[in-house]
Design a protein around this motif. Sequence first.
Motif, PDB file in Angstrom:
ATOM      1  N   ILE B  66      28.994  45.245  38.816  1.00 22.93           N
ATOM      2  CA  ILE B  66      29.104  44.891  40.468  1.00 22.93           C
ATOM      3  C   ILE B  66      30.467  45.767  40.568  1.00 22.93           C
ATOM      4  O   ILE B  66      31.658  45.557  40.233  1.00 22.93           O
ATOM      5  CB  ILE B  66      29.775  43.502  40.169  1.00 22.93           C
ATOM      6  N   GLU B  67      30.300  46.613  41.698  1.00 24.52           N
ATOM      7  CA  GLU B  67      31.330  47.452  41.952  1.00 24.52           C
ATOM      8  C   GLU B  67      32.217  46.851  42.964  1.00 24.52           C
ATOM      9  O   GLU B  67      32.322  46.233  43.797  1.00 24.52           O
ATOM     10  CB  GLU B  67      30.376  48.600  42.986  1.00 24.52           C
ATOM     11  N   ILE B  68      33.455  47.056  42.549  1.00 20.94           N
ATOM     12  CA  ILE B  68      34.599  46.435  43.183  1.00 20.94           C
ATOM     13  C   ILE B  68      35.582  47.615  43.926  1.00 20.94           C
ATOM     14  O   ILE B  68      35.520  48.702  43.568  1.00 20.94           O
ATOM     15  CB  ILE B  68      35.702  45.780  42.465  1.00 20.94           C
ATOM     16  N   ALA B  69      36.030  47.211  45.074  1.00 25.81           N
ATOM     17  CA  ALA B  69      36.734  48.229  45.957  1.00 25.81           C
ATOM     18  C   ALA B  69      38.403  48.038  45.472  1.00 25.81           C
ATOM     19  O   ALA B  69      39.308  49.090  46.133  1.00 25.81           O
ATOM     20  CB  ALA B  69      36.664  47.616  47.444  1.00 25.81           C
ATOM     21  N   GLY B  70      38.540  47.052  44.911  1.00 21.02           N
ATOM     22  CA  GLY B  70      40.336  46.865  44.472  1.00 21.02           C
ATOM     23  C   GLY B  70      40.512  45.602  44.173  1.00 21.02           C
ATOM     24  O   GLY B  70      39.823  44.676  44.183  1.00 21.02           O
ATOM     25  N   THR B  71      41.984  45.251  44.455  1.00 22.19           N
ATOM     26  CA  THR B  71      42.506  43.930  44.077  1.00 22.19           C
ATOM     27  C   THR B  71      42.867  43.381  45.649  1.00 22.19           C
ATOM     28  O   THR B  71      42.857  43.950  46.614  1.00 22.19           O
ATOM     29  CB  THR B  71      43.772  43.974  43.488  1.00 22.19           C
ATOM     30  N   VAL B  72      42.881  41.785  45.453  1.00 21.57           N
ATOM     31  CA  VAL B  72      43.126  40.939  46.642  1.00 21.57           C
ATOM     32  C   VAL B  72      44.351  41.565  47.478  1.00 21.57           C
ATOM     33  O   VAL B  72      44.470  41.665  48.526  1.00 21.57           O
ATOM     34  CB  VAL B  72      43.183  39.785  46.342  1.00 21.57           C
ATOM     35  N   ASP B  73      45.325  41.945  46.484  1.00 20.46           N
ATOM     36  CA  ASP B  73      46.817  42.478  47.042  1.00 20.46           C
ATOM     37  C   ASP B  73      46.475  43.613  47.770  1.00 20.46           C
ATOM     38  O   ASP B  73      46.839  43.862  49.083  1.00 20.46           O
ATOM     39  CB  ASP B  73      47.830  42.669  45.918  1.00 20.46           C
ATOM     40  N   GLU B  74      45.454  44.624  47.405  1.00 14.02           N
ATOM     41  CA  GLU B  74      45.335  45.714  48.495  1.00 14.02           C
ATOM     42  C   GLU B  74      44.405  45.391  49.591  1.00 14.02           C
ATOM     43  O   GLU B  74      44.872  45.733  50.518  1.00 14.02           O
ATOM     44  CB  GLU B  74      44.629  46.688  47.514  1.00 14.02           C
ATOM     45  N   MET B  75      43.451  44.452  49.443  1.00 16.31           N
ATOM     46  CA  MET B  75      42.757  43.925  50.566  1.00 16.31           C
ATOM     47  C   MET B  75      43.625  43.524  51.728  1.00 16.31           C
ATOM     48  O   MET B  75      43.390  43.910  52.784  1.00 16.31           O
ATOM     49  CB  MET B  75      42.058  42.968  50.274  1.00 16.31           C
ATOM     50  N   ILE B  76      44.565  42.566  51.312  1.00 19.28           N
ATOM     51  CA  ILE B  76      45.316  42.040  52.288  1.00 19.28           C
ATOM     52  C   ILE B  76      46.096  42.746  53.188  1.00 19.28           C
ATOM     53  O   ILE B  76      46.584  42.703  54.342  1.00 19.28           O
ATOM     54  CB  ILE B  76      45.928  40.472  52.036  1.00 19.28           C
ATOM     55  N   GLN B  77      46.635  43.914  52.588  1.00 21.46           N
ATOM     56  CA  GLN B  77      47.530  45.120  52.810  1.00 21.46           C
ATOM     57  C   GLN B  77      47.078  45.554  54.297  1.00 21.46           C
ATOM     58  O   GLN B  77      47.715  45.685  55.082  1.00 21.46           O
ATOM     59  CB  GLN B  77      47.703  46.158  51.980  1.00 21.46           C
ATOM     60  N   ASP B  78      45.594  45.707  54.427  1.00 23.76           N
ATOM     61  CA  ASP B  78      44.807  46.340  55.460  1.00 23.76           C
ATOM     62  C   ASP B  78      44.518  45.441  56.584  1.00 23.76           C
ATOM     63  O   ASP B  78      43.933  46.007  57.416  1.00 23.76           O
ATOM     64  CB  ASP B  78      43.726  47.226  54.932  1.00 23.76           C
ATOM     65  N   ALA B  79      44.855  44.081  56.187  1.00 23.35           N
ATOM     66  CA  ALA B  79      44.296  42.807  57.287  1.00 23.35           C
ATOM     67  C   ALA B  79      45.229  42.744  58.437  1.00 23.35           C
ATOM     68  O   ALA B  79      46.348  42.775  58.198  1.00 23.35           O
ATOM     69  CB  ALA B  79      43.833  41.830  56.222  1.00 23.35           C
ATOM     70  N   ASP B  80      44.508  42.352  59.403  1.00 23.83           N
ATOM     71  CA  ASP B  80      45.326  41.827  60.615  1.00 23.83           C
ATOM     72  C   ASP B  80      45.500  40.311  60.085  1.00 23.83           C
ATOM     73  O   ASP B  80      46.488  39.523  60.645  1.00 23.83           O
ATOM     74  CB  ASP B  80      44.650  41.802  61.778  1.00 23.83           C
TER      75      ASP B  80
END
Lengths: 337, 337
Positions: B66-80
């Motif tokens: 299952i391909e992952i894009a990164g960690t949650v910490d990284e995900m929320i950096q880019d979120a509004d």
Amino acid sequence: MKSIAINGYGTIGKRVADAVSAQNDMKVIGVSKTKPDFEARMAVNKDYDLYIAIPEREKLFDQAGIEIAGTVDEMIQDADIVVDCTPGNVGPENLEKYKKIGVKAIYQGGEDHDLTGLSFNSFSNYDDSFGADYSRVVSCNTTGLTRSLKPIDDLCGIKKVRAVMVRRGGDPVQVNKGPINAIVPNPPTVPSHHGPDLKTVMDGVDITTLALLVPTTLMHQHNLMVELENDVAIDDVIDTFENRSRVLLLNASEGLSSTAEFMEYAKELGRSRNDLFEIPIWKESLNIVDGELFYMQAVHQESDVVPENVDAIRAMLELESDNEKSIAKTNKAMNIL
Amino acid sequence: MKSIAINGYGTIGKRVADAVSAQNDMKVIGVSKTKPDFEARMAVNKDYDLYIAIPEREKLFDQAGIEIAGTVDEMIQDADIVVDCTPGNVGPENLEKYKKIGVKAIYQGGEDHDLTGLSFNSFSNYDDSFGADYSRVVSCNTTGLTRSLKPIDDLCGIKKVRAVMVRRGGDPVQVNKGPINAIVPNPPTVPSHHGPDLKTVMDGVDITTLALLVPTTLMHQHNLMVELENDVAIDDVIDTFENRSRVLLLNASEGLSSTAEFMEYAKELGRSRNDLFEIPIWKESLNIVDGELFYMQAVHQESDVVPENVDAIRAMLELESDNEKSIAKTNKAMNIL
């Protein structure tokens, strides 16, 4: 020693037969069945005289090797009173028969109040049925409501009752009933018939009920909201319930947090058929908020009306004029708490 | 186009992800999982970028292919904004993280109101969360109560509410939950927490709730008793509900007499996952007795809060200042009735 005939040896009938047998002022002279099933066989094994409702079926009982003593018509000839535990639609026909023969009869809550014009609860209106020819023990749910509401009414008066009745879908033996996985408003209209039914034994009480079916077989559950006439402390309510028989205050915190655990409690009491004749109330649920008493209780639908049937017999046959004395006598014979 | 991160792709998270994707003013930039289970795999199949909550488990996802894009910490950096759909105990820890990074977050009803100090319902208090950094969409049950009580309050004022909440034992997927055959007062004390929770979105309403669990997985069911401030005709109540979105008046007489039939209705609507975002009310149950409105409704616990999450995003990101406009926009995108 009065002679009692049990017409219909099913869920309620077989329990009433055993409860009557446990008393010292009445005896079972016969029980009836329509089919030669395992209950019929076990009735005979228990030494009950078995009568058949449909004479043409004598052969079926013969083939099954189940001994019969005669027909229902013969059974009721010898009875002082018949406890009619037949299915709802058969009762009205039977009444004609009872009247013709001149035998008294007690009906169950499945019948309408109008059939007898008289309904019965041991605590709330025993006297009304004293010496009566025909009366009706109200349903398991209405009996459950009466058991806890009457002592509250006696204690401090009731202004208004709201109750949500969460009913078991079917008895444990009813394999064709549902729901399996749904909540069913039953009826989907408000109010349900339970409120008016309560008024047949607690005249004048202001009550509105809502009812639904859920996927369980063990017990009904009631959610009570009771606006009180006069101020009262919760400890007085607790004392009242603790001093009243046929209601039980049980603690969820002692492993009694559900209807399943109430049934386990009945097993530990060593009761035949694991019956719980009493109405258990979750003690933790008792609370008074702004003059309104809240509580939750459960009803073992197969057995709670059984002691009331015994008391009804005693009232109608004028064996005892004081309801408290009959209740005490029935309780003692049945080991009721 | 605002960027939304969904932290926790479970029962609520996966639905919110799809609902956000259906809007034209926001997009999902990622969803998160802790385990490489079928939901993780299907998230990737749906083209969601998948982030993992526990970096050390990267290998497990690799092994599962299952391909992952990164960690949650990284995900929320880019979120509004992050929609936090993680289990109850994880939320408070996450809040520290969100604050540090400076990202807004929406919590679900499993968290306490005190975590954010602000709770949300689209109809009753949209404005309170306008521009807010942290808010909480109230639980499925509280959302259900608000959906039908707010329009009644607007119509004629509410004096007092009593509600008995008959709750499903577990979601369809929760194979380890009970009860199988029992009714469980939950809590066995009165009142339950649902009343106070309603007050976080309908300030000042006088409500007492009782709650229990029953053996069903499909929907919760609510029994409402509402004392009204001002006299009103039942037809006005019907009109009010018919003109309000996200509540549905359905007829038991049309084969919709239970929660199971409501779910069948959702299937016929062609909804993804058979979701029923609306609160269905049994039309026949509506009745006014002595100035008190009675009715019964059901709550699809897996989906009713989903449109509210979309509206909460719009309020907190100041995408729309008028709650009715946001509601209409969300409804249209999700085909809500």
